[in-house]
Design a protein around this motif. Structure first.
Motif, mmCIF file in Angstrom:
data_model
loop_
_atom_site.group_PDB
_atom_site.id
_atom_site.type_symbol
_atom_site.label_atom_id
_atom_site.label_comp_id
_atom_site.label_asym_id
_atom_site.label_seq_id
_atom_site.Cartn_x
_atom_site.Cartn_y
_atom_site.Cartn_z
ATOM 1 N N ALA A 1 94.172 34.554 28.197
ATOM 2 C CA ALA A 1 92.751 34.228 28.366
ATOM 3 C C ALA A 1 92.552 33.073 29.334
ATOM 4 O O ALA A 1 91.459 32.895 29.876
ATOM 5 C CB ALA A 1 92.136 33.875 27.006
ATOM 6 N N SER A 2 93.596 32.269 29.571
ATOM 7 C CA SER A 2 93.461 31.134 30.483
ATOM 8 C C SER A 2 93.252 31.582 31.927
ATOM 9 O O SER A 2 92.897 30.779 32.781
ATOM 10 C CB SER A 2 94.701 30.239 30.397
ATOM 11 N N SER A 3 93.502 32.867 32.199
ATOM 12 C CA SER A 3 93.257 33.370 33.544
ATOM 13 C C SER A 3 91.771 33.404 33.862
ATOM 14 O O SER A 3 91.378 33.500 35.020
ATOM 15 C CB SER A 3 93.858 34.774 33.705
ATOM 16 N N LEU A 4 90.945 33.328 32.833
ATOM 17 C CA LEU A 4 89.497 33.234 33.029
ATOM 18 C C LEU A 4 89.111 31.792 33.312
ATOM 19 O O LEU A 4 89.512 30.883 32.584
ATOM 20 C CB LEU A 4 88.752 33.719 31.790
ATOM 21 N N GLN A 5 88.344 31.566 34.326
ATOM 22 C CA GLN A 5 87.869 30.242 34.674
ATOM 23 C C GLN A 5 86.378 30.145 34.379
ATOM 24 O O GLN A 5 85.602 31.005 34.792
ATOM 25 C CB GLN A 5 88.125 29.937 36.164
ATOM 26 N N VAL A 6 86.000 29.084 33.644
ATOM 27 C CA VAL A 6 84.591 28.896 33.309
ATOM 28 C C VAL A 6 83.748 28.722 34.569
ATOM 29 O O VAL A 6 82.588 29.104 34.626
ATOM 30 C CB VAL A 6 84.426 27.674 32.383
ATOM 31 N N SER A 7 84.348 28.144 35.585
ATOM 32 C CA SER A 7 83.614 27.908 36.828
ATOM 33 C C SER A 7 83.430 29.181 37.654
ATOM 34 O O SER A 7 82.732 29.186 38.666
ATOM 35 C CB SER A 7 84.348 26.857 37.669
ATOM 36 N N ASP A 8 84.063 30.267 37.227
ATOM 37 C CA ASP A 8 83.953 31.535 37.950
ATOM 38 C C ASP A 8 82.642 32.225 37.589
ATOM 39 O O ASP A 8 82.585 33.084 36.730
ATOM 40 C CB ASP A 8 85.140 32.422 37.608
ATOM 41 N N LEU A 9 81.573 31.834 38.285
ATOM 42 C CA LEU A 9 80.238 32.350 37.969
ATOM 43 C C LEU A 9 80.050 33.795 38.410
ATOM 44 O O LEU A 9 79.125 34.458 37.954
ATOM 45 C CB LEU A 9 79.177 31.461 38.639
ATOM 46 N N GLU A 10 80.908 34.282 39.303
ATOM 47 C CA GLU A 10 80.764 35.658 39.764
ATOM 48 C C GLU A 10 80.921 36.641 38.609
ATOM 49 O O GLU A 10 80.275 37.689 38.579
ATOM 50 C CB GLU A 10 81.800 35.950 40.852
ATOM 51 N N THR A 11 81.784 36.294 37.643
ATOM 52 C CA THR A 11 81.977 37.171 36.493
ATOM 53 C C THR A 11 80.715 37.239 35.652
ATOM 54 O O THR A 11 80.305 38.311 35.185
ATOM 55 C CB THR A 11 83.148 36.666 35.633
ATOM 56 N N LEU A 12 80.058 36.104 35.420
ATOM 57 C CA LEU A 12 78.841 36.068 34.618
ATOM 58 C C LEU A 12 77.674 36.740 35.328
ATOM 59 O O LEU A 12 76.800 37.317 34.681
ATOM 60 C CB LEU A 12 78.477 34.615 34.285
ATOM 61 N N GLU A 13 77.654 36.662 36.657
ATOM 62 C CA GLU A 13 76.553 37.238 37.414
ATOM 63 C C GLU A 13 76.503 38.754 37.277
ATOM 64 O O GLU A 13 75.457 39.372 37.516
ATOM 65 C CB GLU A 13 76.667 36.842 38.889
ATOM 66 N N ALA A 14 77.614 39.352 36.901
ATOM 67 C CA ALA A 14 77.633 40.805 36.757
ATOM 68 C C ALA A 14 76.877 41.265 35.519
ATOM 69 O O ALA A 14 76.432 42.417 35.460
ATOM 70 C CB ALA A 14 79.081 41.301 36.697
ATOM 71 N N PHE A 15 76.703 40.389 34.547
ATOM 72 C CA PHE A 15 76.066 40.782 33.292
ATOM 73 C C PHE A 15 74.545 40.655 33.394
ATOM 74 O O PHE A 15 74.021 39.743 34.047
ATOM 75 C CB PHE A 15 76.571 39.906 32.143
ATOM 76 N N PRO A 16 73.831 41.565 32.724
ATOM 77 C CA PRO A 16 72.355 41.542 32.748
ATOM 78 C C PRO A 16 71.794 40.480 31.812
ATOM 79 O O PRO A 16 71.304 40.785 30.722
ATOM 80 C CB PRO A 16 71.990 42.962 32.294
#
Length: 284
Positions: free
Chosen positions: A212-227
């Motif tokens: 799970a550490s491969s996920l970065q909280v600062s990676d906003l591109e992942t969150l932007e995909a969600f509605p």
């Protein structure tokens, strides 16, 4: 292979919970570090264990005082260290010493404890732990360390309960500010084929990494995909009621923690890639 869209919707929701749980726990750890909540909880727990006056003497002792950085309270004290400190406090307040000034001449701990005032908090603790014989001092330290271990376990439980309440508050704020309704997210992922495939692929990629550490909280591109977001606000009472239920589900899910959802993500991803295996044809 199970290719039903409901599996992809499940992967998308679980993936979302992993990300938001990670964000909430990161914020909680940041707040705990900023306000030294672990150290404060340990200080309060120490006061409950040995009394306020003795706790102050423990924190003023060089073995404990030097554990903190920049004159800050330590967030952890080893049972071995604390047992030595408590016995040293007993020796000083009894005007005695555990070795009587000679390495070969061991003072009996009971003699020192008996010199303490009857209402002294350490006397109440140590009297039931006292033994007899040449190994009385060593036995006392071992028993005291076990008692301290139990006390530290309770203190850790207090902090965990405090952290859970903090996570709940953070999850509620995070959910409301981002309008993260699980029901709305699931509906959008179900309706939008391209979005469903994109989020499912991202979730499977993270699950296959096994960390799970491969996920970065600062990676906003992942969150932007969600509605998520307040671009589409509830239109009527029923829509608001559905959103409230979705917010409740999201908040409850975040409280389960990122490790729980990451483990479940791996299991569902394996389900996504499994199915009835086609047996190879037999040749005669």
């Amino acid at each position: 292979m199970l290719d039903h869209p409901i599996i992809d919707v499940g992967i998308g929701l679980i993936f979302f919970y992993v990300i938001f749980s990670l964000v909430a726990s990161t914020i909680q750890e940041w707040i705990a570090s900023m306000f030294a909540l672990r150290a404060r909880c340990l200080r309060k727990g120490m006061q409950n264990l040995v009394g306020e006056s003795c706790a102050e003497k423990v924190y003023q002792h060089p073995l404990v005082k030097n554990l903190g950085k920049d004159n800050k309270l330590p967030s952890y004290i080893a049972p071995e260290t604390l047992s030595i400190v408590l016995l040293d406090i007993v020796a000083k307040e009894s005007d005695g010493s555990l070795n009587g000034g000679h390495d070969h001449e061991m003072r009996c701990p009971s003699d020192l404890v008996k010199k303490l005032d009857e209402d002294h908090p350490l006397k109440v603790i140590l009297v039931p732990l006292l033994g007899v014989g040449n190994s009385a001092t060593i036995d006392l330290r071992k028993k005291l360390e076990r008692w301290i271990d139990e006390g530290m376990f309770r203190i850790a439980g207090w902090y965990k309960r405090q952290a859970k309440w903090m996570i709940f508050v953070i999850a509620s704020i995070l959910t409301l500010t981002t309008n993260a309704s699980s029901i709305h997210i699931a509906e959008e992922i179900w309706r939008n084929d391209a979005l469903r495939m994109q989020i499912s692929a991202q979730g499977q990629m993270i699950a296959q990494s096994g960390d799970a550490s491969s996920l970065q909280v600062s990676d906003l591109e992942t969150l932007e995909a969600f509605p998520i977001g307040w671009k589409i606000a509830p239109q009527d009472f029923l829509d608001l009621l559905k959103s409230f239920l979705g917010w409740t589900i999201t908040t409850a899910a975040i409280n389960l923690g990122a490790p729980f959802w990451f483990d479940l993500l791996g299991k569902v991803t394996n389900l996504r890639g499994s199915g009835n295996q086609v047996e190879p044809s037999k040749t005669s």
